[in-house]
Design a protein around this motif. Structure first.
Motif, PDB file in Angstrom:
ATOM      1  N   TYR A 157      -4.040  -9.298  -4.558  1.00 43.58           N
ATOM      2  CA  TYR A 157      -5.404  -9.510  -4.999  1.00 43.58           C
ATOM      3  C   TYR A 157      -6.407  -9.106  -3.914  1.00 43.58           C
ATOM      4  O   TYR A 157      -7.461  -8.524  -4.207  1.00 43.58           O
ATOM      5  N   GLU A 158      -6.090  -9.398  -2.660  1.00 41.00           N
ATOM      6  CA  GLU A 158      -6.987  -9.012  -1.570  1.00 41.00           C
ATOM      7  C   GLU A 158      -7.102  -7.502  -1.474  1.00 41.00           C
ATOM      8  O   GLU A 158      -8.174  -6.969  -1.159  1.00 41.00           O
ATOM      9  N   ALA A 159      -6.019  -6.795  -1.737  1.00 36.60           N
ATOM     10  CA  ALA A 159      -6.070  -5.336  -1.724  1.00 36.60           C
ATOM     11  C   ALA A 159      -6.998  -4.818  -2.814  1.00 36.60           C
ATOM     12  O   ALA A 159      -7.770  -3.867  -2.595  1.00 36.60           O
ATOM     13  N   VAL A 160      -6.947  -5.435  -3.982  1.00 40.63           N
ATOM     14  CA  VAL A 160      -7.843  -5.050  -5.070  1.00 40.63           C
ATOM     15  C   VAL A 160      -9.294  -5.278  -4.675  1.00 40.63           C
ATOM     16  O   VAL A 160     -10.155  -4.403  -4.873  1.00 40.63           O
ATOM     17  N   ILE A 161      -9.586  -6.442  -4.106  1.00 43.94           N
ATOM     18  CA  ILE A 161     -10.955  -6.764  -3.699  1.00 43.94           C
ATOM     19  C   ILE A 161     -11.442  -5.795  -2.640  1.00 43.94           C
ATOM     20  O   ILE A 161     -12.594  -5.317  -2.684  1.00 43.94           O
ATOM     21  N   GLU A 166      -1.735   2.937  -8.133  1.00 47.87           N
ATOM     22  CA  GLU A 166      -1.109   3.658  -7.027  1.00 47.87           C
ATOM     23  C   GLU A 166      -1.702   3.227  -5.688  1.00 47.87           C
ATOM     24  O   GLU A 166      -0.987   3.030  -4.710  1.00 47.87           O
ATOM     25  N   GLY A 167      -3.024   3.077  -5.676  1.00 47.00           N
ATOM     26  CA  GLY A 167      -3.687   2.695  -4.437  1.00 47.00           C
ATOM     27  C   GLY A 167      -3.323   1.297  -3.984  1.00 47.00           C
ATOM     28  O   GLY A 167      -3.082   1.052  -2.793  1.00 47.00           O
ATOM     29  N   VAL A 168      -3.272   0.361  -4.930  1.00 48.53           N
ATOM     30  CA  VAL A 168      -2.891  -1.013  -4.597  1.00 48.53           C
ATOM     31  C   VAL A 168      -1.444  -1.043  -4.114  1.00 48.53           C
ATOM     32  O   VAL A 168      -1.109  -1.719  -3.130  1.00 48.53           O
ATOM     33  N   ALA A 169      -0.576  -0.290  -4.791  1.00 50.12           N
ATOM     34  CA  ALA A 169       0.832  -0.257  -4.407  1.00 50.12           C
ATOM     35  C   ALA A 169       1.005   0.298  -2.997  1.00 50.12           C
ATOM     36  O   ALA A 169       1.757  -0.243  -2.183  1.00 50.12           O
ATOM     37  N   ALA A 170       0.278   1.370  -2.691  1.00 50.52           N
ATOM     38  CA  ALA A 170       0.396   1.989  -1.368  1.00 50.52           C
ATOM     39  C   ALA A 170      -0.130   1.052  -0.280  1.00 50.52           C
ATOM     40  O   ALA A 170       0.465   0.934   0.798  1.00 50.52           O
ATOM     41  N   ARG A 171      -1.235   0.388  -0.561  1.00 48.97           N
ATOM     42  CA  ARG A 171      -1.853  -0.468   0.454  1.00 48.97           C
ATOM     43  C   ARG A 171      -1.001  -1.700   0.750  1.00 48.97           C
ATOM     44  O   ARG A 171      -1.029  -2.222   1.865  1.00 48.97           O
ATOM     45  N   THR A 172      -0.282  -2.165  -0.232  1.00 49.45           N
ATOM     46  CA  THR A 172       0.491  -3.402  -0.064  1.00 49.45           C
ATOM     47  C   THR A 172       1.989  -3.150   0.042  1.00 49.45           C
ATOM     48  O   THR A 172       2.762  -4.110   0.140  1.00 49.45           O
ATOM     49  N   LYS A 173       2.391  -1.862   0.019  1.00 47.86           N
ATOM     50  CA  LYS A 173       3.817  -1.511   0.055  1.00 47.86           C
ATOM     51  C   LYS A 173       4.583  -2.237  -1.054  1.00 47.86           C
ATOM     52  O   LYS A 173       5.656  -2.807  -0.858  1.00 47.86           O
ATOM     53  N   GLN A 187       3.757  -7.003 -13.909  1.00 51.37           N
ATOM     54  CA  GLN A 187       3.008  -8.242 -13.765  1.00 51.37           C
ATOM     55  C   GLN A 187       1.724  -8.261 -14.592  1.00 51.37           C
ATOM     56  O   GLN A 187       1.404  -9.264 -15.219  1.00 51.37           O
ATOM     57  N   TRP A 188       0.972  -7.151 -14.529  1.00 51.72           N
ATOM     58  CA  TRP A 188      -0.371  -7.171 -15.121  1.00 51.72           C
ATOM     59  C   TRP A 188      -0.581  -6.152 -16.231  1.00 51.72           C
ATOM     60  O   TRP A 188      -1.546  -6.263 -16.978  1.00 51.72           O
ATOM     61  N   GLY A 189       0.248  -5.169 -16.334  1.00 55.73           N
ATOM     62  CA  GLY A 189       0.180  -4.238 -17.448  1.00 55.73           C
ATOM     63  C   GLY A 189      -0.859  -3.143 -17.303  1.00 55.73           C
ATOM     64  O   GLY A 189      -0.551  -1.967 -17.467  1.00 55.73           O
ATOM     65  N   THR A 190      -2.093  -3.508 -17.003  1.00 54.92           N
ATOM     66  CA  THR A 190      -3.179  -2.530 -16.907  1.00 54.92           C
ATOM     67  C   THR A 190      -4.074  -2.835 -15.707  1.00 54.92           C
ATOM     68  O   THR A 190      -4.084  -3.962 -15.193  1.00 54.92           O
ATOM     69  N   LYS A 191      -4.829  -1.841 -15.293  1.00 56.51           N
ATOM     70  CA  LYS A 191      -5.763  -2.041 -14.192  1.00 56.51           C
ATOM     71  C   LYS A 191      -6.820  -3.094 -14.520  1.00 56.51           C
ATOM     72  O   LYS A 191      -7.104  -3.961 -13.670  1.00 56.51           O
ATOM     73  N   PRO A 192      -7.438  -3.082 -15.700  1.00 59.86           N
ATOM     74  CA  PRO A 192      -8.429  -4.127 -15.993  1.00 59.86           C
ATOM     75  C   PRO A 192      -7.878  -5.541 -15.844  1.00 59.86           C
ATOM     76  O   PRO A 192      -8.557  -6.433 -15.342  1.00 59.86           O
ATOM     77  N   ARG A 193      -6.643  -5.754 -16.258  1.00 56.83           N
ATOM     78  CA  ARG A 193      -6.055  -7.093 -16.143  1.00 56.83           C
ATOM     79  C   ARG A 193      -5.808  -7.457 -14.680  1.00 56.83           C
ATOM     80  O   ARG A 193      -5.975  -8.609 -14.278  1.00 56.83           O
ATOM     81  N   GLY A 218       5.958  -1.912  -5.127  1.00 54.57           N
ATOM     82  CA  GLY A 218       6.314  -0.938  -6.137  1.00 54.57           C
ATOM     83  C   GLY A 218       5.295  -0.931  -7.276  1.00 54.57           C
ATOM     84  O   GLY A 218       4.887  -1.993  -7.748  1.00 54.57           O
ATOM     85  N   LYS A 219       4.914   0.274  -7.683  1.00 51.76           N
ATOM     86  CA  LYS A 219       3.953   0.376  -8.775  1.00 51.76           C
ATOM     87  C   LYS A 219       4.488  -0.275 -10.049  1.00 51.76           C
ATOM     88  O   LYS A 219       3.733  -0.874 -10.824  1.00 51.76           O
ATOM     89  N   ALA A 220       5.795  -0.178 -10.243  1.00 54.60           N
ATOM     90  CA  ALA A 220       6.409  -0.777 -11.432  1.00 54.60           C
ATOM     91  C   ALA A 220       6.204  -2.291 -11.449  1.00 54.60           C
ATOM     92  O   ALA A 220       6.042  -2.897 -12.517  1.00 54.60           O
ATOM     93  N   THR A 221       6.187  -2.894 -10.262  1.00 59.06           N
ATOM     94  CA  THR A 221       5.962  -4.342 -10.180  1.00 59.06           C
ATOM     95  C   THR A 221       4.573  -4.700 -10.688  1.00 59.06           C
ATOM     96  O   THR A 221       4.391  -5.687 -11.400  1.00 59.06           O
ATOM     97  N   LEU A 222       3.587  -3.883 -10.293  1.00 60.39           N
ATOM     98  CA  LEU A 222       2.213  -4.149 -10.732  1.00 60.39           C
ATOM     99  C   LEU A 222       2.099  -4.029 -12.246  1.00 60.39           C
ATOM    100  O   LEU A 222       1.460  -4.869 -12.897  1.00 60.39           O
ATOM    101  N   TYR A 223       2.708  -2.999 -12.808  1.00 58.53           N
ATOM    102  CA  TYR A 223       2.645  -2.831 -14.258  1.00 58.53           C
ATOM    103  C   TYR A 223       3.409  -3.947 -14.975  1.00 58.53           C
ATOM    104  O   TYR A 223       2.983  -4.416 -16.040  1.00 58.53           O
TER     105      TYR A 223
END
Length: 209
Positions: A25-29, A43-50, A59-65, A52-57
């Motif tokens: 969440y801090e990376a998003v902010i 991709e940017g959040v995944a790279a900044r926090t090391k 967990q949250w499905g979409t960028k707005p969420r 996996g992009k698949a984990t983000l999808y």
């Protein structure tokens, strides 16, 4: 999907620790502050926090969420809890609190404001997580003032207080030459809001406008 529903769904799916979730969440902010809503990507959040992009999808499905969840986690209404016993005191305290947070929150406010205008799919979530808590706190100050007899319940200026106050926070940076004084918000309260509200002292209240 509402913020609560999105958060609950993520909790059901997820194995992330609270610490890891906070890091994401801090990376998003940070990305919101640095470049606005369009700069936030999975991709940017995944790279900044090391992460996996698949984990983000998953967990949250979409960028707005994801953005909504990050803002909801950070949500802390600036004006909640202000209750000095008088409307004059409340509004002046709100001005002081807002001024003290001005530099820290300016970039995020700018990013959120732009996203609110440009991304209708995010608008409801932003209202729920960013705007409505502040409006509710300011409206509560006014309701208490009516109950104390400080202002008339039918004063039409009441409905303009929250939009005007939050609007000033939004446009201060656009008028830096005019609003350079660190006490700008206090002056706004004293010169614009209080006269429009025609505030009178409540019984036993020593405050003066």
């Amino acid at each position: 999907m509402s913020t609560q529903a999105a958060t609950a769904a993520a909790a059901r799916r997820g194995k992330l620790t609270p610490e890891r979730e906070t890091e994401l969440y801090e990376a998003v902010i940070c990305l919101l502050r640095e470049g606005g809503y369009d700069s936030v990507t999975m991709e940017g959040v995944a790279a900044r926090t090391k992460c996996g992009k698949a984990t983000l999808y998953r967990q949250w499905g979409t960028k707005p969420r994801l953005v909504t969840a990050a803002l909801d986690k950070r949500r802390c209404a600036v004006f909640t809890g202000i209750d000095t016993g008088s409307l004059v005191g409340d509004l002046r305290e709100a001005a002081g609190v807002a001024a003290s947070r001005r530099d820290r929150d300016a970039e995020l406010m700018e990013a959120v404001s732009q996203a609110y205008i440009q991304h209708p799919d995010l608008r409801a979530a932003l209202r729920e997580t960013v705007i409505e808590p502040e409006v509710a706190a300011l409206d509560a100050m006014l309701r208490r003032a009516v109950e104390r007899g400080e202002i008339e319940a039918d004063n039409p200026a009441i409905g303009f207080v929250a939009p005007s106050f939050l609007g000033m926070l939004r446009i201060e940076r656009l008028f830096e030459d005019r609003f350079a004084d660190p006490d700008t918000l206090r002056l706004f309260v004293d010169a614009v809001l209080l006269p429009a509200l025609r505030v009178r002292s409540a019984p036993g209240d020593p405050s003066e406008v």
